[in-house]
Design a protein around this motif. Structure first.
Motif, PDB file in Angstrom:
ATOM      1  N   GLN A 102       0.802  -1.223   0.000  1.00 52.86           N
ATOM      2  CA  GLN A 102       0.000   0.000   0.000  1.00 52.86           C
ATOM      3  C   GLN A 102       0.836   1.274   0.000  1.00 52.86           C
ATOM      4  O   GLN A 102       0.333   2.336  -0.387  1.00 52.86           O
ATOM      5  CB  GLN A 102      -0.941  -0.011   1.211  1.00 52.86           C
ATOM      6  N   ILE A 103       2.083   1.198   0.437  1.00 54.19           N
ATOM      7  CA  ILE A 103       2.907   2.417   0.501  1.00 54.19           C
ATOM      8  C   ILE A 103       4.089   2.375  -0.458  1.00 54.19           C
ATOM      9  O   ILE A 103       4.841   3.354  -0.550  1.00 54.19           O
ATOM     10  CB  ILE A 103       3.428   2.666   1.931  1.00 54.19           C
ATOM     11  N   LYS A 107       4.933   5.204  -2.755  1.00 52.87           N
ATOM     12  CA  LYS A 107       5.325   6.461  -2.124  1.00 52.87           C
ATOM     13  C   LYS A 107       6.800   6.490  -1.719  1.00 52.87           C
ATOM     14  O   LYS A 107       7.360   7.574  -1.521  1.00 52.87           O
ATOM     15  CB  LYS A 107       4.462   6.717  -0.879  1.00 52.87           C
ATOM     16  N   ALA A 113       4.661   8.246   4.607  1.00 54.05           N
ATOM     17  CA  ALA A 113       3.887   7.441   3.671  1.00 54.05           C
ATOM     18  C   ALA A 113       2.829   6.616   4.385  1.00 54.05           C
ATOM     19  O   ALA A 113       1.678   6.502   3.917  1.00 54.05           O
ATOM     20  CB  ALA A 113       4.826   6.521   2.883  1.00 54.05           C
ATOM     21  N   ASN A 160      -0.061   9.027   5.499  1.00 55.49           N
ATOM     22  CA  ASN A 160      -0.850   9.547   4.379  1.00 55.49           C
ATOM     23  C   ASN A 160      -1.698   8.483   3.712  1.00 55.49           C
ATOM     24  O   ASN A 160      -2.827   8.752   3.278  1.00 55.49           O
ATOM     25  CB  ASN A 160       0.076  10.182   3.338  1.00 55.49           C
ATOM     26  N   GLU A 161      -1.187   7.268   3.603  1.00 50.82           N
ATOM     27  CA  GLU A 161      -1.873   6.230   2.840  1.00 50.82           C
ATOM     28  C   GLU A 161      -2.786   5.343   3.687  1.00 50.82           C
ATOM     29  O   GLU A 161      -3.782   4.832   3.174  1.00 50.82           O
ATOM     30  CB  GLU A 161      -0.835   5.343   2.132  1.00 50.82           C
TER      31      GLU A 161
END
Length: 343
Positions: free
Chosen positions: A50-51, A54, A108, A111-112
């Motif tokens: 998921q990150i 980034k 990251a 934010n995610e």
């Protein structure tokens, strides 16, 4: 001439040390990996997926740190709260690179993943399940969660306002407010106030209070200690219980509200950089806050697999009025309409 050449040779830049970076994801089995990084390999892969977009780097020298090792660096720092030089030596990189990576990965993750893993349910059936889970602890009805604050230790940021960060316990800290459920998951977190700020001040200026003021969880209540003011939705224990119903209410309140302290203990033991004895040594609050929030998200991911389906949801619905009208003093209504019948 010879002396000049010898001087120039002495002033030549030292050769950069080439580190051997170790990928512990491949080196350890699942048990060994979890002991060192706090996540299972499956959870690690889930977070990385998921990150990854980034934190991926493109380096023309082909010496960029791959996302897998970047996440390993951050997790090792969260799990040990040690000096970044130790983390860098463990993985195989310089201290400066380790610091850059920790901040990049923390940013990251926040934010995610924040909105996905730290949230209060909105659907009515999800709220009912949450209330039923909390009900199974001690029989307290309509409870969404328990609220309290914990001090995350920091290094003094200096400046004219440095003493604002000193808490009542005598050390520098950020006062972190959390709302916790029966599974010890963090459903809401506020991590930006100096350590000298009172818990009630943080709540009075939080989004959580705004949501309850606007009846987003109309029938739900949250439990807090006597540091907060008793209100329509924030229920605190009685200072001097007299009747048997009041004594029973206080006992149920204490047994249910202690889940927030248990959460702080589990969270601090898993990631001592968040609220443990070591804390962080960053130079700005923003960097510290990102680390605190990132560890809260990762902690919730580890707690998610231990969720239990409430067994008494039908019984819970039958003993409480789910759509009862709001009251100016829910504490007294709980005592009069519910706990008095249990005596």
């Amino acid at each position: 001439m010879e002396n000049m050449q010898e001087g120039q040779q002495g002033r030549q830049r030292e050769r950069r040390w080439k580190y051997e970076r170790i990928n512990y994801f491949d080196k350890y089995n699942n048990k060994e990996f979890r002991m060192r990084f706090r996540l299972t390999k499956f959870q690690f892969h889930e977070v990385l997926t998921q990150i990854e977009h980034k934190i991926v780097q493109i380096n023309i020298n082909n010496n960029a740190v791959i996302p897998t090792i970047q996440l390993l660096v951050a997790l090792r720092y969260y799990a040990t709260a040690c000096f970044l030089q130790v983390v860098g030596d463990f993985i195989g990189m310089s201290t400066g690179t380790a610091q850059i990576i920790v901040h990049r990965v923390s940013h990251a993750i926040v934010n995610e993943l924040f909105d996905k893993y730290i949230k209060i349910p909105k659907r009515e059936e999800d709220i009912l399940h949450l209330m039923a889970q909390n009900f199974e602890i001690s029989g307290m009805i309509r409870v969404i969660g328990a609220i309290d604050c914990v001090h995350a230790r920091i290094k003094s940021y200096g400046g004219d306002d440095a003493e604002l960060w000193r808490c009542r316990k005598g050390f520098m800290s950020i006062n972190v407010q959390c709302l916790v459920n029966s599974n010890l998951e963090i459903m809401d977190i506020v991590a930006r106030w100096p350590g000298s700020t009172h818990d009630s001040t943080i709540f009075a200026n939080s989004r959580l209070k705004y949501r309850f003021d606007n009846f987003e969880c109309e029938n739900g209540i949250i439990l807090g200690d006597r540091g907060y003011a008793n209100s329509r939705y924030l229920v605190t224990p009685l200072a001097n219980p007299e009747t048997p119903a009041e004594v029973l209410f206080n006992e149920a309140h204490i047994r249910t509200c202690c889940m927030v302290e248990r959460c702080f203990g589990c969270w601090g033991n898993m990631f001592p950089v968040s609220n443990g004895r070591m804390g962080t040594r960053f130079q700005t609050p923003e960097r510290t806050i990102n680390v605190i929030l990132a560890t809260a998200i990762l902690y919730n991911i580890t707690r998610r697999d231990s969720r239990k389906v409430p067994q008494s949801i039908g019984h819970y619905i039958s003993i409480t009025q789910v759509h009862s009208p709001p009251c100016s003093d829910d504490r007294q209504r709980l005592i009069d309409e519910y706990f008095s019948r249990l005596v």
